[in-house]
Design an enzyme around this catalytic site. Structure first.
Site, PDB file in Angstrom:
ATOM      1  N   ASP A  10       0.930  -1.357  -0.185  1.00  0.00           N
ATOM      2  CA  ASP A  10      -0.120   0.084   0.084  1.00  0.00           C
ATOM      3  C   ASP A  10       0.694   0.895  -0.266  1.00  0.00           C
ATOM      4  O   ASP A  10       2.257   1.229  -0.296  1.00  0.00           O
ATOM      5  CB  ASP A  10      -1.062   0.219   0.792  1.00  0.00           C
ATOM      6  CG  ASP A  10      -1.928   0.991   1.000  1.00  0.00           C
ATOM      7  OD1 ASP A  10      -1.891   1.946   0.323  1.00  0.00           O
ATOM      8  OD2 ASP A  10      -2.370   1.427   2.308  1.00  0.00           O
ATOM      9  N   ASP A  12      -0.179   4.877   1.814  1.00  0.00           N
ATOM     10  CA  ASP A  12      -0.129   5.804   2.247  1.00  0.00           C
ATOM     11  C   ASP A  12      -0.377   5.095   3.648  1.00  0.00           C
ATOM     12  O   ASP A  12      -0.730   4.078   4.002  1.00  0.00           O
ATOM     13  CB  ASP A  12      -1.199   7.143   2.171  1.00  0.00           C
ATOM     14  CG  ASP A  12      -1.029   7.890   1.421  1.00  0.00           C
ATOM     15  OD1 ASP A  12      -0.393   8.756   1.270  1.00  0.00           O
ATOM     16  OD2 ASP A  12      -2.066   7.812   0.347  1.00  0.00           O
TER      17      ASP A  12
END
Length: 175
Positions: A10, A12
């Protein structure tokens, strides 16, 4: 023992600790749009339960019973605020020379040495991914990842598994 075939990151909060930069960018956009509010750390943590920046803004505008003056609907107006927020966010990434979380660079380097495929599945935009990676890893950073799937490609935001499903499909892998 099964060999790891791929690592799907991922962005953030995973590759880099960017959440407070997002909050600050939202607040700067709010100033530019002349809103009379700022999101505190505590309030922003609660707002993160709403997936997607545009969706978060629209929800907050509805909560504040805000009516855009430009005679436009709330969704398009939220999109305008979010577009400016995203530009501010990328400017902050570049100015702050954001670093990857501890151990991420080494994990990426080890994966490459061991011929493990790297991919990214994120609800962020491709521009945000590109800005973060090129600032943290250099101009060739995007080439390290075989597949990058962003909110520009998949509309269903996390927690929907759609972004991960597309990455796995593109890689030809089972979960």
């Amino acid at each position: 023992m099964k060999k790891i075939k791929a690592i799907i990151f991922d962005m953030d909060g995973t590759l880099a600790d960017t959440e407070d930069i997002h909050r600050l960018a939202f607040n700067q956009a709010f100033v530019e749009f002349k809103f009379d509010w700022q999101w505190s750390v505590e309030e922003y943590k609660e707002l993160l339960s709403i997936s997607g920046g545009k969706e978060r803004i629209r929800n907050y505008l509805q909560l504040k019973q805000y009516i855009p003056e430009e005679n436009t609907d709330l969704w398009h107006f939220a999109g305008s605020v979010h577009k400016r927020k995203s530009s501010i966010y990328r400017e902050m990434l570049v100015a702050g020379h954001i670093q990857l979380r501890p151990g991420v660079r080494r994990l990426i380097e080890d994966a490459i040495k061991n011929e493990i495929t790297l991919a990214i599945a994120t609800s962020s935009s491709h521009k945000n991914v590109e800005t973060l990676l090129t600032n943290a890893l250099g101009e060739e950073a995007l080439d390290l990842f075989s597949v990058i799937v962003t909110s520009d490609i998949v509309e269903d935001k996390k927690p929907s598994p759609a972004v991960y499903q597309l990455v796995l499909s593109e890689l030809g892998l089972e979960p």
